[in-house]
Write an enzyme that holds these catalytic residues in place. Structure first.
Site: not given
Length: 348
Positions: A43, A253
């Site tokens: 991320s 993610d």
């Protein structure tokens, strides 16, 4: 930190906008004379790590992140863009009956909220895995009903930033240290979650499964995959050829499975340092954006329990207060707080 050899490998946790704290962290490492070799992250850690791995200095990192146009990804009109938020509000207020699929999803989310607050006491890994997968399996379908941003701006911005340093594909990031878990010696590696397979995927290594040569894959695309926060960004589609045709895989993610992938770098003679963004949980009322923050926060708290296979003394925790990874409208004081916190945490 360590004495003698001033080289190290880094692992960077996720954290959305809180990743601004990495500006201060890299500044402290630079001023102390440390040379960063391989980087692994997820991320926000994937985004910042890729910029550093491409050859930018910590000072340049500050200019790059401060000049990022957060207006392009500011969360406005959440209910219109993400209809499931209004359904969630109705659900917890018991105003109407939802269809069974939505009801099941919301019940799991409420259970996650309760269990996150209790620290998951009494849960084993299988419990958490099943709970996590029951949510992840529905994420793509619910995301297709609505999301805040398609992710194009982030990918294009990242592409332009890396291009200025001559970095386009992972083949351009060869030249790092090779080890058992990184045999090609990529300077930067990251994770995403293949929601179609309920599986965490290492980028670029695992792309061979999808018929893609790891060296040929664009780093900016991988960063987009690793940062595709559910309901905030549209899941990234990768098509894989099979005997029966094409199969579409949806990526989100990597932090929803593991927000601190320390296992991406093998311990060796070069020390491995992990940097985690940690803050306080806050509840700011029942409005659409805060409900979105709550749902996403719960998703990121059901990663598998950490197996302490590394020295906890090698983990640096940066206090990010109660700033959320969706707080794209930070003021100057909050930005400076994050940078200073990163600097102090790593410099001590």
């Amino acid at each position: 930190m360590f004495k003698g050899n001033k080289s190290l490998n880094l692992v960077l946790s996720g954290g959305g906008v809180k990743g601004i704290a990495y500006i201060g962290a890299f500044k402290a490492l630079d001023l102390d004379g440390w040379k960063v070799l391989n980087i692994a992250g997820v991320s926000a850690g994937a985004m910042v790590g890729s910029i550093i791995a491409s050859g930018y200095s910590p000072r340049a990192l500050m200019d790059i992140l401060k000049n990022f146009n957060f207006e392009k990804i500011k969360g406005t009109d959440v209910v219109r863009k993400i209809p499931i938020i209004s359904e969630y509000i109705d659900f917890i207020q018991n105003q109407r009956v939802l269809n069974e699929e939505n009801r099941e999803f919301f019940l799991v989310m409420e259970k996650l909220k309760k269990d996150c607050e209790c620290g998951f006491d009494g849960f084993n890994e299988l419990d958490l895995y099943n709970m996590r997968c029951s949510v992840v399996k529905k994420i793509v379908k619910f995301c297709n009903k609505g999301y805040l941003f398609d992710g194009n701006y982030l990918e294009e911005w990242m592409y332009d930033v890396l291009k200025k340093k001559g970095i386009r594909t992972f083949g351009d990031l060869r030249g790092g240290l090779k080890d058992r878990v990184n045999p090609r010696g990529y300077k930067m590696r990251m994770t995403a979650v293949d929601a179609t397979r309920d599986k965490i995927v290492v980028l670029p290594d695992d792309l061979e499964f999808y018929g893609i040569q790891p060296d040929d894959f664009e780093v900016a695309k991988a960063v987009r995959m690793s940062t595709s926060v559910p309901f905030v960004f549209k899941p990234v589609e990768i098509k894989r050829k099979t005997d029966s045709g094409e199969k579409v895989h949806y990526f989100v993610d990597g932090g929803i499975f593991d927000n601190f992938p320390f296992w991406l770098i093998e311990s060796s003679d070069i020390p491995v340092i992990g940097i985690k963004l940690e803050g306080k949980k806050s509840s700011k009322g029942l409005n659409p954006l805060n409900i979105l923050k709550n749902i996403i926060s719960n998703l990121y708290n059901i990663g598998m329990p950490e197996k302490v296979s590394f020295n906890p003394e090698n983990i640096i925790k940066i206090d990010v207060s109660d700033i959320s990874f969706l707080d794209f409208d930070l003021d100057e004081n909050e930005i400076n707080y994050l940078i200073e916190s990163g600097y102090k945490s790593v410099g001590n």
